[in-house]
Design an enzyme around this catalytic site. Structure first.
Site, PDB file in Angstrom:
ATOM      1  CG  HIS A  13      -0.214  -0.267   3.096  1.00 13.25           C
ATOM      2  ND1 HIS A  13      -0.161   1.041   3.108  1.00 13.25           N
ATOM      3  CD2 HIS A  13       0.185  -1.180   3.133  1.00 13.25           C
ATOM      4  CE1 HIS A  13       0.697   1.016   4.314  1.00 13.25           C
ATOM      5  NE2 HIS A  13       1.139  -0.275   4.231  1.00 13.25           N
ATOM      6  N   GLY A  14       0.027   2.910  -0.255  1.00 16.31           N
ATOM      7  CA  GLY A  14       1.112   3.964  -0.198  1.00 16.31           C
ATOM      8  C   GLY A  14       0.736   4.209   1.032  1.00 16.31           C
ATOM      9  NE  ARG A  64      -1.703  -0.276   6.732  1.00 15.00           N
ATOM     10  CZ  ARG A  64      -1.917  -1.230   7.592  1.00 15.00           C
ATOM     11  NH1 ARG A  64      -3.299  -0.485   8.294  1.00 15.00           N
ATOM     12  NH2 ARG A  64      -1.366  -1.761   8.580  1.00 15.00           N
ATOM     13  CD  GLU A  91       2.225  -4.728   7.969  1.00 10.88           C
ATOM     14  OE1 GLU A  91       2.733  -6.560   8.157  1.00 10.88           O
ATOM     15  OE2 GLU A  91       3.099  -3.829   7.791  1.00 10.88           O
ATOM     16  NE  ARG A 119      13.187  -4.761   9.688  1.00 15.26           N
ATOM     17  CZ  ARG A 119      12.391  -4.644   8.687  1.00 15.26           C
ATOM     18  NH1 ARG A 119      11.728  -6.072   8.243  1.00 15.26           N
ATOM     19  NH2 ARG A 119      12.242  -3.992   7.749  1.00 15.26           N
ATOM     20  CG  HIS A 186      -0.248  -5.032   5.412  1.00  9.50           C
ATOM     21  ND1 HIS A 186      -1.255  -3.524   5.801  1.00  9.50           N
ATOM     22  CD2 HIS A 186      -1.490  -5.385   4.560  1.00  9.50           C
ATOM     23  CE1 HIS A 186      -2.352  -3.650   5.235  1.00  9.50           C
ATOM     24  NE2 HIS A 186      -3.184  -4.993   4.437  1.00  9.50           N
TER      25      HIS A 186
END
Length: 238
Positions: A13-14, A64, A91, A119, A186
């Site tokens: 998504h932007g 989104r 997401e 991460r 996402h």
């Protein structure tokens, strides 16, 4: 000669409002910024200029991603194509970190711990409590999700686990039926999908960052593996 069976386009998504504010977003529903709208529209224009016309689109249940798909499809003149949506493309759920400013979280918990939460492949953030102000799990869009499957936090391994059944069923089915499939989702759900497609080891996936609004193009063989083994940086549509 190996023949291409289908094409898969992955589109993050932007830019969202919480991307701009540097906040952990996860499953909380936020809209696109003006820049995000421009990125999504530009992605569709790239598809049109490249002669790539999606035959079907898959999105998460989050605004989104849905808006990004609509804007991109409109720009490439394919707004009429069939649409599938699934929570499995959502997401990553950031649990108790949802809504927090990332830099402030680093200052409170320390950079090492926050980097580990962000991460690590198998370490999830603290779970979200039911009365969390940004708890998305009571949203009507998740009423059909079977009891026990709604997460309260996730690591990337959890995202892979929930995404692969969707890849093996709905996505695989459409990739065998249609020439070009667009997935608007996402950063982490697409990282999970790329990990599966590329066979990226658990300890190497942390290095992969997928930018907003940049289409990734996979030409797939009949067994739905990538036609070419090339760096992901060479798969971006420019």
């Amino acid at each position: 000669m190996v023949q291409t069976a289908s094409r898969l386009i992955l589109l993050r998504h932007g830019q969202s409002q919480w991307n701009l504010e540097n906040r952990f977003t996860g499953w909380f529903d936020v809209g696109l910024t003006e820049k995000g709208i421009e990125e999504a529209t530009a992605a569709g224009a790239l598809l049109l200029a490249s002669g790539i016309r999606p035959d079907v689109v898959h999105t998460s249940l989050q605004t989104r991603a849905i808006l990004t798909a609509n804007l991109a499809l409109s720009a490439c003149e394919q707004l009429w194509v069939p649409v599938r949506r699934s929570w499995r493309l959502n997401e990553r759920h950031y649990g108790g970190l949802t809504g927090l400013n990332k830099q402030e979280t680093v200052e409170f918990h320390g950079e090492e711990k926050v980097q580990e939460w962000r991460r690590s492949y198998s370490l999830a953030p603290p779970p979200m409590v039911p009365d969390h102000p940004y708890n998305p799990n009571t949203d009507l869009r998740y009423e059909s999700v079977p009891e026990g499957l709604l997460p309260t936090t996730e690591c990337l391994a959890d995202v892979v686990e929930r995404l692969i059944p969707y890849w093996e069923s709905q996505l695989a089915s459409d990739l065998r039926e249609f020439q070009t499939v667009l997935v608007a989702a996402h950063g982490n759900s697409l990282r999970a999908l790329v990990k599966h497609l590329e066979g990226i080891p658990d300890d190497a996936i942390a290095e992969l960052e997928i930018p907003t609004g940049a289409p990734i193009v996979y030409e797939l063989k009949t067994d739905l593996t990538p036609l070419k083994s090339i760096p992901i940086s060479d798969r971006y549509l420019v």
